[in-house]
Design a protein around this motif. Structure first.
Motif, PDB file in Angstrom:
ATOM      1  N   ASP A 116       0.658  -1.345  -0.092  1.00 37.77           N
ATOM      2  CA  ASP A 116       0.049   0.140   0.028  1.00 37.77           C
ATOM      3  C   ASP A 116       0.943   1.266  -0.001  1.00 37.77           C
ATOM      4  OD1 ASP A 116       0.939   0.429   2.634  1.00 37.77           O
ATOM      5  OD2 ASP A 116      -0.973  -0.182   3.508  1.00 37.77           O
ATOM      6  N   GLY A 117       0.171   2.135   0.225  1.00 43.41           N
ATOM      7  CA  GLY A 117       0.983   3.747   0.110  1.00 43.41           C
ATOM      8  C   GLY A 117       1.758   3.979   1.144  1.00 43.41           C
ATOM      9  N   TRP A 118       1.871   3.273   2.071  1.00 47.89           N
ATOM     10  CA  TRP A 118       2.800   3.139   3.140  1.00 47.89           C
ATOM     11  C   TRP A 118       3.965   2.205   3.392  1.00 47.89           C
ATOM     12  CZ3 TRP A 118      -0.614   4.601   8.326  1.00 47.89           C
ATOM     13  CH2 TRP A 118      -1.242   5.961   8.254  1.00 47.89           C
ATOM     14  N   GLY A 119       3.966   1.453   2.274  1.00 47.72           N
ATOM     15  CA  GLY A 119       4.728   0.335   1.991  1.00 47.72           C
ATOM     16  C   GLY A 119       4.271  -0.830   3.110  1.00 47.72           C
ATOM     17  N   GLU A 120       3.188  -1.015   3.381  1.00 46.59           N
ATOM     18  CA  GLU A 120       2.908  -2.287   4.189  1.00 46.59           C
ATOM     19  C   GLU A 120       2.003  -3.237   3.178  1.00 46.59           C
ATOM     20  OE1 GLU A 120       0.423  -0.321   7.148  1.00 46.59           O
ATOM     21  OE2 GLU A 120       2.420   0.290   8.428  1.00 46.59           O
ATOM     22  N   ASP A 121       2.242  -4.665   3.588  1.00 46.49           N
ATOM     23  CA  ASP A 121       1.488  -5.478   2.825  1.00 46.49           C
ATOM     24  C   ASP A 121      -0.125  -5.466   2.886  1.00 46.49           C
ATOM     25  OD1 ASP A 121       3.577  -6.378   1.757  1.00 46.49           O
ATOM     26  OD2 ASP A 121       3.638  -8.275   2.542  1.00 46.49           O
ATOM     27  N   VAL A 122      -0.985  -5.565   1.756  1.00 49.46           N
ATOM     28  CA  VAL A 122      -2.354  -5.681   2.023  1.00 49.46           C
ATOM     29  C   VAL A 122      -2.386  -7.010   1.041  1.00 49.46           C
ATOM     30  CG1 VAL A 122      -4.652  -4.799   1.452  1.00 49.46           C
ATOM     31  CG2 VAL A 122      -2.976  -3.412   2.374  1.00 49.46           C
ATOM     32  N   GLY A 123      -3.275  -8.115   1.506  1.00 50.51           N
ATOM     33  CA  GLY A 123      -3.449  -9.278   0.581  1.00 50.51           C
ATOM     34  C   GLY A 123      -4.511 -10.112   1.148  1.00 50.51           C
ATOM     35  N   ALA A 124      -4.729 -11.093   0.464  1.00 46.09           N
ATOM     36  CA  ALA A 124      -5.458 -12.407   0.809  1.00 46.09           C
ATOM     37  C   ALA A 124      -4.901 -13.716   0.259  1.00 46.09           C
ATOM     38  CB  ALA A 124      -6.827 -12.268  -0.141  1.00 46.09           C
ATOM     39  N   GLU A 125      -5.392 -14.736   1.111  1.00 47.66           N
ATOM     40  CA  GLU A 125      -4.911 -16.016   0.658  1.00 47.66           C
ATOM     41  C   GLU A 125      -5.984 -16.876   0.131  1.00 47.66           C
ATOM     42  OE1 GLU A 125      -1.242 -16.199   4.284  1.00 47.66           O
ATOM     43  OE2 GLU A 125      -3.136 -17.130   4.542  1.00 47.66           O
ATOM     44  N   PHE A 126      -5.421 -17.759  -0.814  1.00 45.58           N
ATOM     45  CA  PHE A 126      -6.160 -18.983  -1.271  1.00 45.58           C
ATOM     46  C   PHE A 126      -5.590 -20.442  -0.891  1.00 45.58           C
ATOM     47  CE2 PHE A 126      -7.525 -22.016  -4.601  1.00 45.58           C
ATOM     48  CZ  PHE A 126      -8.925 -21.992  -4.578  1.00 45.58           C
ATOM     49  N   ILE A 127      -6.391 -21.101   0.048  1.00 46.96           N
ATOM     50  CA  ILE A 127      -5.912 -22.301   0.652  1.00 46.96           C
ATOM     51  C   ILE A 127      -6.509 -23.481  -0.230  1.00 46.96           C
ATOM     52  CG2 ILE A 127      -5.629 -23.597   2.755  1.00 46.96           C
ATOM     53  CD1 ILE A 127      -5.799 -20.911   4.295  1.00 46.96           C
ATOM     54  N   VAL A 128      -5.474 -24.591  -0.404  1.00 45.34           N
ATOM     55  CA  VAL A 128      -5.875 -25.666  -1.049  1.00 45.34           C
ATOM     56  C   VAL A 128      -5.267 -26.927  -0.096  1.00 45.34           C
ATOM     57  CG1 VAL A 128      -5.747 -27.246  -3.244  1.00 45.34           C
ATOM     58  CG2 VAL A 128      -5.727 -24.877  -3.295  1.00 45.34           C
ATOM     59  N   ASN A 129      -6.370 -27.647   0.383  1.00 46.06           N
ATOM     60  CA  ASN A 129      -6.167 -28.987   0.898  1.00 46.06           C
ATOM     61  C   ASN A 129      -5.867 -30.153   0.094  1.00 46.06           C
ATOM     62  OD1 ASN A 129      -6.750 -28.019   3.951  1.00 46.06           O
ATOM     63  ND2 ASN A 129      -8.514 -27.168   3.076  1.00 46.06           N
ATOM     64  N   GLN A 130      -4.781 -30.682   0.276  1.00 47.71           N
ATOM     65  CA  GLN A 130      -4.559 -31.830  -0.806  1.00 47.71           C
ATOM     66  C   GLN A 130      -3.991 -33.161   0.198  1.00 47.71           C
ATOM     67  OE1 GLN A 130      -1.095 -31.259  -3.277  1.00 47.71           O
ATOM     68  NE2 GLN A 130      -1.922 -32.292  -5.101  1.00 47.71           N
ATOM     69  N   PRO A 131      -4.757 -34.361  -0.127  1.00 44.76           N
ATOM     70  CA  PRO A 131      -4.366 -35.437   0.416  1.00 44.76           C
ATOM     71  C   PRO A 131      -3.011 -35.930  -0.074  1.00 44.76           C
ATOM     72  CG  PRO A 131      -6.156 -35.911  -0.956  1.00 44.76           C
ATOM     73  CD  PRO A 131      -5.964 -34.382  -0.932  1.00 44.76           C
TER      74      PRO A 131
END
Length: 214
Positions: free
Chosen positions: A197-212
């Motif tokens: 972001d404009g202050w140099g900090e991370d903004v984000g989201a995660e996509f998680i996959v469960n795999q056997p």
């Protein structure tokens, strides 16, 4: 007795040398620059100030590209002075995302970095839907929709799993391929979508996959 006297002298010599080192280190930090390194201001126009140490003279410069911030009483984005002083700054209102200006206080062989961070009308937002999925042991292709108020080309992706390939942002979606799980255990694969972001900090989201395991 002589041995004890020798030890005492040695200890005093070490203490003296440490004191001299610390004093010199303190002068390097304080002689040029400011104690307060960052000032946060709201989205409205206004003013702020830095108390700058400049016993040997310095140049106070707002780095290029930050025209929303200016130095009071200066004809440009830089001002020079030879003694300690308060530097007053003025800033414009911000009707966009938050932003940050970088200021350099420089003297021969010395430099300090200061920052003015301003809030904005909007906050960077990133999410994915759905945010998780299940995979077959053999892997497969995955796709999730991106929900954001940012430009798609500004988004970055990362994943620590070496079995993830073709990771990309395509037409409003996060897509990738996941290979077979050759490990002895089931695993959780996390793919991250983010931006600074404009202050140099991370903004984000995660996509998680469960795999056997296979």
């Amino acid at each position: 007795m002589r041995k004890l006297l020798f030890i005492d002298i040695a200890i005093m010599a070490v203490l003296c040398s440490c004191t001299k080192f610390n004093d010199a280190h303190f002068v390097d930090i304080v002689d040029v620059g400011a104690k307060q390194k960052t000032i946060d201001v709201d989205r409205n126009s206004g003013g702020c100030s830095f108390d700058v140490f400049a016993s040997c003279g310095c140049v106070f410069t707002i780095e290029s590209g930050w025209q929303w911030l200016s130095i009071d009483g200066a004809s440009g984005q830089s001002i020079s002075f030879a003694t300690d002083r308060r530097v007053n700054l003025s800033y414009n209102a911000n009707n966009s995302f938050k932003r940050m200006a970088v200021i350099l206080v420089t003297a021969p062989g010395r430099c300090d970095t200061l920052r003015v961070r301003q809030g904005g009308d909007y906050t960077e937002s990133i999410a994915v839907s759905p945010s998780q999925a299940s995979s077959a042991a053999e892997g497969g292709h995955f796709k999730t929709r991106i929900l954001t108020n940012l430009m798609e080309q500004d988004l970055k992706t990362e994943c620590a799993c070496t079995d993830v390939s073709n990771l990309a942002v395509v037409n409003g979606s996060l897509e990738f391929d996941l290979g077979p799980n050759e490990t002895r255990n089931s695993r959780i694969v996390t793919v991250r979508l983010y931006v600074k972001d404009g202050w140099g900090e991370d903004v984000g989201a995660e996509f998680i996959v469960n795999q056997p395991r296979r």
